[in-house]
Design a protein around this motif. Sequence first.
Motif: not given
Lengths: 190, 190
Positions: A26-44
């Motif tokens: 049930k887990l989803e792996i996600q990879k982000f580079k440096k300084k990327q946004y995982i969440l931003e205002p206005g989004k759930h």
Amino acid sequence: MYPEILAHIKRYVQLSPQEEELLCSKLEIQKFKKKQYILEPGKHCAGNYFIVKGLVRQYYVNSKLNEQIVQFGLESWWIADQDSLLNHIPSTVYIQTIEATEVLLLSEKNRILLFEQIPKLESYFRVMMQKAFIAAQRRIGFIFNQSDEERYRYFTGLFPDFIQRVPQYMLASYLGFTPQFLSRLRAKKV
Amino acid sequence: MYPEILAHIKRYVQLSPQEEELLCSKLEIQKFKKKQYILEPGKHCAGNYFIVKGLVRQYYVNSKLNEQIVQFGLESWWIADQDSLLNHIPSTVYIQTIEATEVLLLSEKNRILLFEQIPKLESYFRVMMQKAFIAAQRRIGFIFNQSDEERYRYFTGLFPDFIQRVPQYMLASYLGFTPQFLSRLRAKKV
């Protein structure tokens, strides 16, 4: 299978191999580079993020347009906007990576599903919230009762390795003082 | 049966009449006069207290020997030293009544017992902790980003009735400023 998260959960509740498998499915792996946004205002907020590797910060932009850091997250910590998750409202915060980061997303839908099938996980997340609450209460105590310098010394004493990984201006934001003040403190070379 | 607590739980999870009865059989009603101590530093917190009637404050005495209020609790709120409960350590705080107060004590032993028999209660307490955490995070944001005056106006706007019940010096302690500052604020007669 994701050994990091299983090791963390094992500290609090014991899962069977079948339950571990179900959880990992049930887990989803996600990879982000440096300084990327995982969440931003206005989004759930999509769910709870378990940090496998890397470093993130949760912050909002205050009325003076300064970034106020609410929380850091590093390996084996969970991060999320709990307000967005619980109250089904758009987020008011950013979650951004400070280093390249790998997270496991447990979506809220999957979490609820897992709670039905593995009630012990509800217990695990209750304790996670209890720990987060205790930490937040302690932080309030420190803000009221320690000077800026005391707070800095205390925090760096608690997390010496972490301090090395975080830009100074972010540390200043988290502790609630200006980068200039932090520079002066560090110049004292303690 | 204790209708106040059942009504509160019903907002989050649905219990059967049998479950409600089981829950109530595990609660212990305790009555305190004004200014009595429910918990004191050095003692282990006995469990979670649900406030049926009355008003309490949780505080500690800081290094300058001032009382720092961590939290208030009023009707239909839970109060406890979560750190003492979770980590099985003696408490560092006082929980004291401000008015004559009636609480329902759910001992930690009974809580764990109930979680096994009514897993939905684990869900209820997880959400309680999540709400407490969100509130603590918000409070940190206010401390950093609002002036003392803004914080006072915001808080009195949120809880107008509550303000009438609390001595001013306690309100000042909770909001993190001196009673003198609060007197000056109130003299402005807003």
